[in-house]
Design a protein around this motif. Structure first.
Motif, PDB file in Angstrom:
ATOM      1  N   TYR A  24     -56.935  15.310 -27.939  1.00 52.20           N
ATOM      2  CA  TYR A  24     -57.166  16.667 -27.385  1.00 52.20           C
ATOM      3  C   TYR A  24     -57.017  16.560 -25.864  1.00 52.20           C
ATOM      4  N   PRO A  25     -55.864  16.974 -25.325  1.00 58.80           N
ATOM      5  CA  PRO A  25     -55.634  16.779 -23.884  1.00 58.80           C
ATOM      6  C   PRO A  25     -56.737  17.392 -23.018  1.00 58.80           C
ATOM      7  N   GLU A  26     -57.355  18.469 -23.564  1.00 58.01           N
ATOM      8  CA  GLU A  26     -58.351  19.136 -22.696  1.00 58.01           C
ATOM      9  C   GLU A  26     -59.686  18.394 -22.711  1.00 58.01           C
ATOM     10  N   SER A  27     -59.823  17.399 -23.622  1.00 56.08           N
ATOM     11  CA  SER A  27     -61.155  16.778 -23.707  1.00 56.08           C
ATOM     12  C   SER A  27     -61.413  15.930 -22.461  1.00 56.08           C
ATOM     13  N   ARG A  28     -62.605  16.094 -21.934  1.00 56.15           N
ATOM     14  CA  ARG A  28     -62.915  15.393 -20.670  1.00 56.15           C
ATOM     15  C   ARG A  28     -63.868  14.238 -20.941  1.00 56.15           C
TER      16      ARG A  28
END
Ligand code: AHG
Ligand code: MN
Ligand code: MN
Ligand code: MN
Length: 336
Positions: A24-28
């Motif tokens: 998930y690219p948005e996961s930080r």
């Protein structure tokens, strides 16, 4: 060489979850940080559970602390550890625990996006005799950043992002799903790390074990009584099922997940909603069962479709191998 590769290529639970979250690219990394704090709680409870027996047997200081305060019951102690670990993670906004009558709303300064529902110590009546016990947890994500309310956690189980349990038995095993299958990790005490030992767990389609407290038989409803009768005296000439009931949900569910079969905590005349709590026992175990190819049924509907209205609401539950749950669904459907 290759055979020893796994010995140096340690797949810890943190690394495993980081891998999964990197999709998930948005996961930080927030989820990974949250999970690490849950894992910390499990490590603490694991060590406390292992010592509890000793304290009981030889009256270690653990029985009453130096101020002479009464030793906290392990489930209260475990609860305190999980609440503090989850709040300090800075990733939670609402906590629901079996041991707290009210929800914990995390202070805005430490607030994050996750709601965690948990049973800090499941099967606690089994501690003193050394029988396996566990911790159960489920994780919801709050929709958008509004002031959190109970509605953010009174969600059907199918909205859970993740669920898992840790079993404190002969070894300490953490079973987790983040919605892409089920994986099991075993604590290596020499490392203090949970290492992947059960990749991609799938429950057998049908099992030979049923798991229920037969002591409640006189209060069961028709379909449950009929189902258990079928397990003991099969009509179709098949062999009868074995009964295994440990009395700790985590241990009974773990055996069901690995060996197959069905776990039942039905409604009965005394407790029409059964005994097990929806948010932090029924939902997490049902989530795991479905992720492992099994199913979970309340007697009326798919367990994960249930919409709880109170945080300590209970529900009957039938969960385990797909075909075994189908059989009990048919009996409830026939009763109409
Ligand atoms: P807890 O110890 O968290 O209150 O949960 C106990 C539950 C569950 O672990 C188990 O499946 C069930 O109680 C056993 O109930 P009975 O003793 O009525 O069979
Ligand atoms: Mn419990
Ligand atoms: Mn409990
Ligand atoms: Mn309890």
């Amino acid at each position: 060489h290759a055979a020893d590769a796994h010995r140096t290529d340690l797949m810890t639970i943190t690394r495993f979850v980081l891998n999964e979250q990197s999709k998930y690219p948005e996961s930080r990394g927030d989820f990974t940080i949250l999970l690490n704090h849950i894992v910390l709680g499990c490590k603490f409870v694991c060590s406390a559970v292992n010592k509890a027996g000793l304290a009981k047997l030889i009256g270690l200081a653990g029985e009453t602390n130096v101020q002479g305060e009464e030793q906290k019951k392990l489930d209260v102690l475990s609860n305190e550890v999980f609440v503090k670990a989850l709040v300090s993670s800075g990733r939670t906004c609402i906590l629901i625990s079996e041991e707290d009558e009210e929800a914990t709303f995390v202070d805005p300064s430490k607030r994050g996006r996750y709601c965690v529902v948990f049973d800090p110590l499941d099967g606690s009546s089994n501690i003193d005799c050394g029988v396996s016990i566990g911790t159960i947890f489920g994780i919801y994500m709050i929709k958008d950043n509004h002031e959190p309310t109970l509605d953010d956690v009174l969600q059907p189980g199918k909205q859970m992002l993740a669920a898992g349990y840790c079993m404190y038995g002969s070894s300490c095993t953490l079973v987790l799903s983040t919605g892409e299958g089920v994986n099991g990790f075993t604590l290596d005490p020499s490392l203090g790390e949970f290492i992947l030992t059960h990749p991609d767990i799938k429950i057998p389609k049908k099992g030979k074990i049923y798991s229920v407290n037969e002591g409640n038989a006189k209060n069961w409803d028709g379909p449950t009584a009929k189902y258990v009768e079928k397990c003991k005296f099969p009509k179709d000439g098949s062999s009868s099922k074995s009964l295994r009931y440990i009395g700790s949900m985590v241990a009974d569910v773990h055996r069901t997940l690995l060996y197959g079969g069905i776990f039942l905590y039905p409604a009965d005349k005394k407790s029409p909603s059964g005994k097990l709590r929806v948010l932090y026992e029924v939902f997490p175990m049902s989530f795991l069962m479905e992720q492992a190819g099994g199913q979970a049924f309340t007697g009326k509907q798919r367990a994960l479709d249930l919409v709880p209205t109170k945080i300590h609401e209970r529900s009957p539950i039938f969960l385990g191998s797909f075909d075994d749950v189908e059989d009990i669904k048919a009996l409830y459907a026939a009763e109409g």
